[in-house]
Motif scaffolding. Sequence first.
Motif: not given
Length: 228
Positions: A86-93
Amino acid sequence: MNKRILLVEDDQNLGFVIKDNLTIQGYQVDLCIDGDAGWLAYERGAYELCLFDIMLPKMDGLTLARKVRTVNPSVPIIFLTAKSLQEDKLAGFEIGADDYITKPFSIKELLYRVEVFMKRSQVMHGYQQQVEIGSYRFDPESFQLSLGKEMKKLTRREAEILHYLHQRVNTVVKRDELLIALWGDNDYFKGRSLDVFISKLRKYLSVEEHVDIENIHGVGFKLRIKKS
């Protein structure tokens, strides 16, 4: 319309497969195998869309996307990533990415996502008229939000959300409706990314006390414009 795509993928076999399939669909694709080469290509070219792997040599995809956003807030960025945290995807957003595709994915899914963004780009460029949002002026085509002499360049996704809400001003827009209209689905991570974009838009609109994006708990959002 410019149909040029920047693809940065260090798996050369996958990169060639993606490039070949996009080329068949009529897109012009520049393929780079590391982040440094991707940034150099971006500085030299004009792209309608970017496809970035996250785990890249020399410069990772998140850093590359951040650099692109400093010079172009509106070009769509889609991450191709094997990471499911989750952290990686949210970092991208948080950086300003517009979407992600988790590996392994089907080429059909990738082509669909690219086509959606290209069509949406044409639609956004079809809007010529600026609109008033309280004391703000919003130009859906150039993604510019202005208040007096101050101007904020929105990302493409931010502009799409604001435009969608403005078309339904002072009306509750269901969360799922907004997700499906702009992302094509309503999964958990897309929902979290929507929250990120809404939070940013609230910040941009915070100077005007008569304008706000209300969170209707458990339902959705409402762009509220009170008469002064």
